[in-house]
Every structure is written in C-alpha cells, then in structure tokens.
Write an enzyme that holds these catalytic residues in place. Sequence first.
Site, short mmCIF file in Angstrom:
data_model
loop_
_atom_site.label_atom_id
_atom_site.label_comp_id
_atom_site.label_asym_id
_atom_site.label_seq_id
_atom_site.Cartn_x
_atom_site.Cartn_y
_atom_site.Cartn_z
N SER A 167 0.68 -0.67 0.14
CA SER A 167 0.48 -0.02 -0.37
C SER A 167 0.35 1.58 -0.10
O SER A 167 0.68 1.75 -0.46
CB SER A 167 -0.93 0.16 1.39
OG SER A 167 0.00 -0.27 2.11
N ILE A 195 8.40 1.13 -0.32
CA ILE A 195 9.16 -0.04 -1.24
C ILE A 195 7.98 -0.96 -2.16
O ILE A 195 8.73 -1.04 -3.14
CB ILE A 195 10.42 -0.94 -0.35
CG1 ILE A 195 11.37 0.41 0.37
CG2 ILE A 195 10.77 -2.22 -0.88
CD1 ILE A 195 11.92 -0.05 0.96
N GLY A 196 7.45 -1.40 -1.18
CA GLY A 196 6.72 -2.67 -1.21
C GLY A 196 5.95 -1.83 -2.84
O GLY A 196 5.71 -2.73 -4.22
N TYR A 209 13.23 -3.29 16.45
CA TYR A 209 12.75 -3.83 15.05
C TYR A 209 14.78 -4.27 14.85
O TYR A 209 14.59 -5.02 13.77
CB TYR A 209 12.97 -1.67 14.52
CG TYR A 209 13.32 -2.25 12.81
CD1 TYR A 209 12.47 -2.93 11.99
CD2 TYR A 209 14.38 -1.70 12.69
CE1 TYR A 209 12.47 -2.30 11.15
CE2 TYR A 209 14.73 -1.87 10.99
CZ TYR A 209 13.45 -1.54 10.31
OH TYR A 209 13.71 -1.83 8.70
P1 NAD Z 1 6.22 1.38 4.32
O1 NAD Z 1 5.10 1.83 5.85
O2 NAD Z 1 5.85 2.49 4.15
O3 NAD Z 1 6.03 -0.08 4.15
C1 NAD Z 1 5.50 -1.05 4.85
C2 NAD Z 1 4.36 -1.51 4.34
O4 NAD Z 1 4.38 -2.89 4.98
C3 NAD Z 1 3.17 -0.47 5.03
O5 NAD Z 1 2.14 -0.57 3.34
C4 NAD Z 1 2.40 -1.49 6.06
O6 NAD Z 1 1.11 -1.33 5.79
C5 NAD Z 1 3.02 -2.47 5.91
N1 NAD Z 1 2.44 -4.02 6.96
C6 NAD Z 1 2.52 -4.09 8.06
N2 NAD Z 1 2.10 -4.36 8.80
C7 NAD Z 1 1.98 -5.38 7.47
C8 NAD Z 1 1.00 -7.07 7.31
N3 NAD Z 1 0.33 -7.67 8.98
N4 NAD Z 1 0.91 -7.48 7.11
C9 NAD Z 1 1.17 -6.79 5.81
N5 NAD Z 1 1.15 -5.47 5.19
C10 NAD Z 1 1.83 -5.11 6.67
O7 NAD Z 1 8.05 1.51 4.54
P2 NAD Z 1 9.14 0.85 3.65
O8 NAD Z 1 10.22 1.51 3.76
O9 NAD Z 1 8.41 1.04 2.42
O10 NAD Z 1 9.01 -0.71 4.52
C11 NAD Z 1 9.23 -1.49 3.62
C12 NAD Z 1 10.12 -2.54 4.10
O11 NAD Z 1 11.65 -2.16 3.97
C13 NAD Z 1 10.20 -2.90 5.62
O12 NAD Z 1 10.45 -4.39 6.16
C14 NAD Z 1 10.95 -1.66 6.67
O13 NAD Z 1 11.66 -2.47 7.41
C15 NAD Z 1 12.44 -2.20 4.86
N6 NAD Z 1 13.71 -1.14 5.46
C16 NAD Z 1 12.96 0.06 5.38
C17 NAD Z 1 13.55 0.85 6.08
C18 NAD Z 1 13.50 2.94 5.64
O14 NAD Z 1 14.64 3.60 6.20
N7 NAD Z 1 12.07 3.12 4.93
C19 NAD Z 1 14.94 0.97 6.28
C20 NAD Z 1 15.35 -0.18 5.65
C21 NAD Z 1 14.52 -1.45 5.83
#
Ligand code: NAD
Length: 286
Positions: free
Chosen positions: A12, A15-16, A154
Amino acid sequence: MAPRIVLITGCSSGIGLWAAVVMAKQPDFKVYATMRNTGKKGDLEKAAGGCLDKTLFIRKLDVKDDKTFKPVLDEIINSNGKLDVLINNAGLGMLTISEAAPVEGVRHIFDTNVIGLFQLTQAIIPIMKKQKAGHIVNVTSVGGIAGVPYNTMYCASKFAVEGMTESLAVELMDDNIRFSLIEPGPVNTSFRENIQEASGTGLDNPDIDEDTKKKFVTLVNSISDSFAKVAQTGEDIAKVILKAVTDEKPCLRYQTSEYGAMRAKQALVDSTGNNFLDMFRAEIKN
Ligand code: NAD
C-alpha cells in the site's frame, strides 16, 4: 514466454508499492501486489496506471493472519500454475527507549517482521519445491546487520530474518530455491509515520529518568540528520529488488547504496565489533 509470477507483501506504500509498479511495467512479469487493508489501495492504483488488472493485481494479504494467505495462493496457482518469486517486504519499525518498550509492541513487531514472514514463506516453499524453482527475496535493513540505538527490537527482528534467510538458503539450495536479502539504509517512505504503530517513544513515561530521555532525543536527532543525508527513495530500492530477481545468479545479499555497503562491510569484517561501538561513541560525544 509465460510471464514470471511475483507475490509482494506490504504494497500500500513505500518500497512495496514501488517494487510492484517497477516490476509490473517490465514486459515479462505479472505481479500480485498484496496489502493488509485493501481500503488503502488508492496510491498503488494510481501509480500502476495502465498495468492495473493487466500485469498488476491488488489482493488482500495480512502477514499476521495466515487465513488470508490461501485465497491469494489458490488464485495464483489456479490462474498461472506457478509462483516464481516471493518478495517479503511488509514490515514495521519501532523507535523507543528500550526499557519503556511494551511487550505487546515487541510481539507486534516480531509477529509482523519475523513470524508472519516465516509463515508465508512456509506456505510457499512446497509450491516452489514442486516446481523445483523459485526465488524468495526478504527485505531486511542495514539495521539487520548492525544495531541502531533505540531501534532495538526492530533491529532484533531484522537480524532474525537475516539468520533465517541464510539458513533457508542452504536448506533449499538443492531444490533450486534461491534466497536474497535486500538491505536498505534509510529510505524516504511512510516507514517513519508508521513507526509508532507498535509503541510510543517512552518520552511520556514518568518512570524513565530525564537523563535517559535527553540522551534519546539527542542521539535520535543526530542519527536522523545523518540518515537524511543518505536517504534513498522507494523507487531506488525497487530497482535493486528488480536487479536481484533478474540476476542470472542472484546474490544472497544486496545493499542498496554505498552507505549500506560500507556499514555491511564494517559489521561483517570487524569480528570484534569494536569499530561499531567506537562509531557510536563518537556520535554520543558530538
Ligand atoms: P512503509 O511503512 O511505507 O511500508 C511498509 C508496509 O508494510 C506498509 O504498507 C504496511 O501497511 C505494511 N504492513 C505492516 N504490517 C503488515 C501486515 N501485517 N501485513 C501486510 N502488510 C503489512 O515502509 P517501507 O520503508 O516501504 O518498508 C518496507 C520494508 O523495508 C520494511 O520491511 C522495512 O523494515 C524495510 N526497510 C525500510 C527502511 C526505511 O528507512 N524506510 C530501511 C530499511 C528497511
């Protein structure tokens, strides 16, 4: 040639969302972009444009609720006869003074980032074993190889996924199932907005002393400033994910920036961990 079938979690936002769009725009991919709440599909629909319902399909999947896995997996197999790539992207952060972290919040992080990811992987392994082919990509973090203060649980959850992935990569090597870790540094997404879903910071907790609160604020601000200088976009990370799934011989680890590669090298080469402590010692003194 039949398209490669991809399932991505947490689409939603961030990154996804970008991974789903970048891959759906390739000529040879069909993407099942899943999210826990399809009421939040608006941004993805907009970004998908003409790909929507052609090469990008939005479906509900909550990694914390294994009852939501079967309908999506049944649809994928009934419509395509195979599932080539799983991208375990869904994840939540937690930024808090560690002694104030509520155990329910810690469970929520682990249920999402570790157990949910593992359960979905478990559900998909038999499909890929039968195919004698598959690629599972787990999005961890630089915080999955080197700790970040106040991101304690985390980081613990991402370290768990790193260990899980290394173990599975060997366990399923003979079945031609590949595993890759994507290890971003800071990324400008909704991650920081969502960071309080599991717990507060602890700053309003009367049991935490003022010195600890002051140190939290100083260090978090200083880390945020350093992170802002090297932050990437969701699209940058999506391109690294695309590289991982199109590489002929996918690596086990992909850092997404020079900063990430430098931190990974530091953590993996310095077996004493002393350089890591010295880096933060300097940060606290500043
Ligand atoms: P984001 O918050 O935009 O995306 C995370 C997504 O995971 C959200 O859409 C959220 O609704 C979804 N989510 C949470 N719980 C869920 C569940 N139970 N079932 C399905 N979906 C669920 O943040 P992002 O940065 O796009 O994060 C994506 C990945 O990248 C994560 O695993 C995060 O740990 C990793 N990451 C992010 C960063 C950063 O700085 N943003 C850095 C390193 C790694």
